[in-house]
Design a protein around this motif. Structure first.
Motif, PDB file in Angstrom:
ATOM      1  N   SER A 133       6.526  -6.229  -0.620  1.00 40.15           N
ATOM      2  CA  SER A 133       6.514  -5.199   0.418  1.00 40.15           C
ATOM      3  C   SER A 133       5.088  -4.785   0.766  1.00 40.15           C
ATOM      4  CB  SER A 133       7.321  -3.977  -0.038  1.00 40.15           C
ATOM      5  OG  SER A 133       8.681  -4.302  -0.238  1.00 40.15           O
ATOM      6  N   ASP A 179       3.316  -5.232   4.393  1.00 36.80           N
ATOM      7  CA  ASP A 179       2.722  -4.066   5.048  1.00 36.80           C
ATOM      8  C   ASP A 179       1.267  -4.344   5.439  1.00 36.80           C
ATOM      9  OD1 ASP A 179       2.798  -0.951   5.514  1.00 36.80           O
ATOM     10  OD2 ASP A 179       1.013  -1.308   4.308  1.00 36.80           O
ATOM     11  N   ARG A 217      -0.311  -4.511   9.310  1.00 36.62           N
ATOM     12  CA  ARG A 217      -1.468  -3.724   9.759  1.00 36.62           C
ATOM     13  C   ARG A 217      -2.562  -4.637  10.311  1.00 36.62           C
ATOM     14  NH1 ARG A 217      -0.547   1.403   8.276  1.00 36.62           N
ATOM     15  NH2 ARG A 217       0.905   1.751   6.546  1.00 36.62           N
ATOM     16  N   CYS A 272       3.157   0.682  11.122  1.00 39.70           N
ATOM     17  CA  CYS A 272       4.298   0.361  10.254  1.00 39.70           C
ATOM     18  C   CYS A 272       4.572   1.452   9.232  1.00 39.70           C
ATOM     19  CB  CYS A 272       4.073  -0.971   9.557  1.00 39.70           C
ATOM     20  SG  CYS A 272       2.499  -1.111   8.698  1.00 39.70           S
ATOM     21  N   SER A 273       5.791   1.418   8.718  1.00 37.30           N
ATOM     22  CA  SER A 273       6.223   2.295   7.632  1.00 37.30           C
ATOM     23  C   SER A 273       6.697   1.424   6.472  1.00 37.30           C
ATOM     24  CB  SER A 273       7.362   3.214   8.090  1.00 37.30           C
ATOM     25  OG  SER A 273       6.886   4.202   8.982  1.00 37.30           O
ATOM     26  N   MET A 274       6.680   1.994   5.270  1.00 36.71           N
ATOM     27  CA  MET A 274       7.029   1.224   4.074  1.00 36.71           C
ATOM     28  C   MET A 274       7.719   2.119   3.050  1.00 36.71           C
ATOM     29  SD  MET A 274       4.483  -0.947   1.537  1.00 36.71           S
ATOM     30  CE  MET A 274       3.588   0.484   0.900  1.00 36.71           C
ATOM     31  N   SER A 296       5.487   5.209  -0.702  1.00 40.68           N
ATOM     32  CA  SER A 296       6.111   5.062   0.609  1.00 40.68           C
ATOM     33  C   SER A 296       5.218   5.723   1.645  1.00 40.68           C
ATOM     34  CB  SER A 296       7.501   5.703   0.618  1.00 40.68           C
ATOM     35  OG  SER A 296       8.365   5.043  -0.294  1.00 40.68           O
ATOM     36  N   ALA A 332       8.583  -2.171   9.884  1.00 40.05           N
ATOM     37  CA  ALA A 332       8.789  -1.476   8.609  1.00 40.05           C
ATOM     38  C   ALA A 332       9.277  -2.474   7.565  1.00 40.05           C
ATOM     39  CB  ALA A 332       9.798  -0.340   8.770  1.00 40.05           C
TER      40      ALA A 332
END
Length: 489
Positions: A118, A122, A126, A132-134, A140, A174
């Motif tokens: 993950s 991510d 970028r 983005c969200s994670m 998080s 995400a």
């Protein structure tokens, strides 16, 4: 939103009241109920939400969704459903207007490697210029802002709220870890994924799933044709070197990109150079050289994590150049083969490895990278109130790879730490060199005090965690902080 629109196509029965009423909020905690809210009574493992409907009503909840035949003497709209957990997922998605349909969302599932994969994805997002969200076990982020959740995969209400907020702030992509518990307990129902990554499967969570087949079946749901309306999905990225990965490849309806370091696959790692400083290798796509990889991460397990992230990014249309740069620019992941260096003459590595397979992956990597031929000292324990079967197995793994093992306490929770340690000891033979030091700080102090130049110390089990959990309380405890504190005197 009108109650009838919140319920949508769910299977439900109206026991009392009108579905035309407006609902302003949703809650599962009665203390968070407010005027004109909808309270959903979840039957938990320790607490039953049905017992708190009265409190929710007094705080202003207009309606309640239940699954039990109970007498409700409150002036509320009452809706009965077969399963309130499943209903919560559908209602949450409807309330937030299906936020994940607007995002490029990747779900990462498996026993080991979810967090690192993950983080890699991510970093690639970028680098490709995507906001983005994670969501991971370690950290998080909603775009650049840190967010805290109580579990690996948050509940359905939290997820939909998080992704709705992500979309409102311009997030385009995400990535999230998807645990087997979350699938089994309907937390990710109606979350619409763009794609899925399967890393591997080995023994873990058998306190909940009881056996490996149940554990596998929970993971398999994400890839099953009959679950496509529930989870979405346009593609899958699957580890072909894992036996369970091969089963998923055979069972899924999703177009799949396979990855391997051993067998023919769509994405193949070649010319691997693995050192304590990091990795370098080439990636072949469909038999042709595709990307050169350089990373500060170490170990064969990270070769697999990198391939998984690269495969998903490729299927999202991200260029090989951005994929390579995103991988190279990730400095590391907290608590995942994390190297602690204060100038000492031996190596210290902190890792989250808390399963037999995870511990073997890390220790076999250390043995391979141990070019200076120092001793391997492993400090580890096992968590309480979790799978007891793995304790002896982890002892066997440590005895196989370590010159010295120090068995200590992890998160004992409600169990006696000595009893947990006794089960771990069953994995050691009479000739094995090991110590038992229950106090974790003292165990780390001992390991550091006996270390010689060129030795490698592995402190396993807690990784990123900064606490120890006992029966009735929790204390602050970080393996990293403890090592630095001791080494700095």
């Amino acid at each position: 939103m009108k109650l009838k629109n919140l319920l949508g196509t769910l299977d439900y029965e109206v026991l009392e009241g009108s579905l035309e009423d407006e609902i302003k909020d949703i809650c599962i905690n009665s203390k968070q109920a407010a005027k004109d809210s909808l309270f959903i009574a979840i039957e938990g493992f320790k607490v039953d939400g049905h017992e708190f409907i009265g409190e929710a009503a007094r705080r202003g909840a207009k309606a309640a969704v239940i699954q039990k035949d109970i007498n409700l003497n409150f002036p509320m709209i009452k809706i009965k459903v077969p399963d309130t957990r499943a209903a919560l997922a559908g209602i949450s998605s409807n309330f937030y207007q299906g936020p994940t349909t607007r995002l490029k969302l990747i779900g990462v599932t498996g026993t080991n490697g979810k967090t690192t994969t993950s983080f890699l994805l991510d970093s690639i997002f970028r680098k490709a210029g995507l906001k983005c969200s994670m969501i991971t076990t370690v950290q998080s982020f909603l775009d650049q802002t840190g967010v805290e959740f109580d579990r690996t995969t948050p509940g359905a209400l939290e997820l939909n709220r998080f992704f709705a907020e992500s979309w409102s702030q311009g997030v385009e992509a995400a990535v999230m870890e998807v645990s087997s518990h979350s699938v089994d307990l309907h937390r990710v129902d109606h979350i619409q994924f763009e794609g899925f990554i399967f890393t591997n499967l080995s023994q873990d969570h058998l306190d909940y799933h009881q056996n490996m087949e149940n554990y596998f079946q929970a993971k398999l749901k994400l890839f099953s044709p009959d679950r496509r309306p529930l989870y979405g999905g346009r593609f899958a990225v699957i580890n072909k070197d894992d036996p369970y990965g091969q089963k998923i490849i055979a069972a899924t309806d999703l177009p799949s990109l396979t990855y391997s370091a051993k067998n023919p696959a769509d994405l193949k790692a070649e010319n691997i150079i693995n050192s304590i400083e990091g990795l370098s290798f080439n990636l072949q796509l469909k038999g042709e050289k595709w990307a050169g990889i350089r990373s500060g991460l170490s170990g064969m397990f990270n070769v697999y994590n990198i391939m998984a992230a690269a495969g998903a990014a490729h299927l999202l249309g991200i260029s090989p150049a951005d994929i390579s740069s995103g991988i190279r620019e990730l400095p590391g992941v907290p608590g995942r083969f994390e190297k602690i260096d204060t100038g000492q003459q031996f190596s210290v590595i902190v890792d989250y490895a808390h399963t037999p397979d995870g511990l073997e992956n890390v220790l076999s990597t250390i043995k391979q990278l141990n070019q200076k031929k120092g001793r391997i000292i492993t400090i580890f324990g096992c968590g309480g109130d979790r799978d007891k079967q793995k304790r002896k197995l982890m002892g066997q793994v440590s005895s196989k790879y370590s010159d010295i093992s120090i068995i200590t306490s992890d998160n004992p929770r409600t169990e006696n730490p000595s009893a947990i340690i006794g089960m771990i000891e069953q994995g050691f033979g009479a000739q094995d060199s090991y110590l038992v030091i229950e106090d974790r700080r003292k165990a780390i102090e001992e390991g550091l005090s006996i270390a010689r130049p060129k030795d490698i110390i592995l402190i396993a089990g807690k990784g990123h965690e900064d606490y120890q959990e006992f029966a009735d309380y929790r204390i602050h405890f970080s393996d990293q902080e403890t090592v630095k504190d001791i080494l700095k005197g």
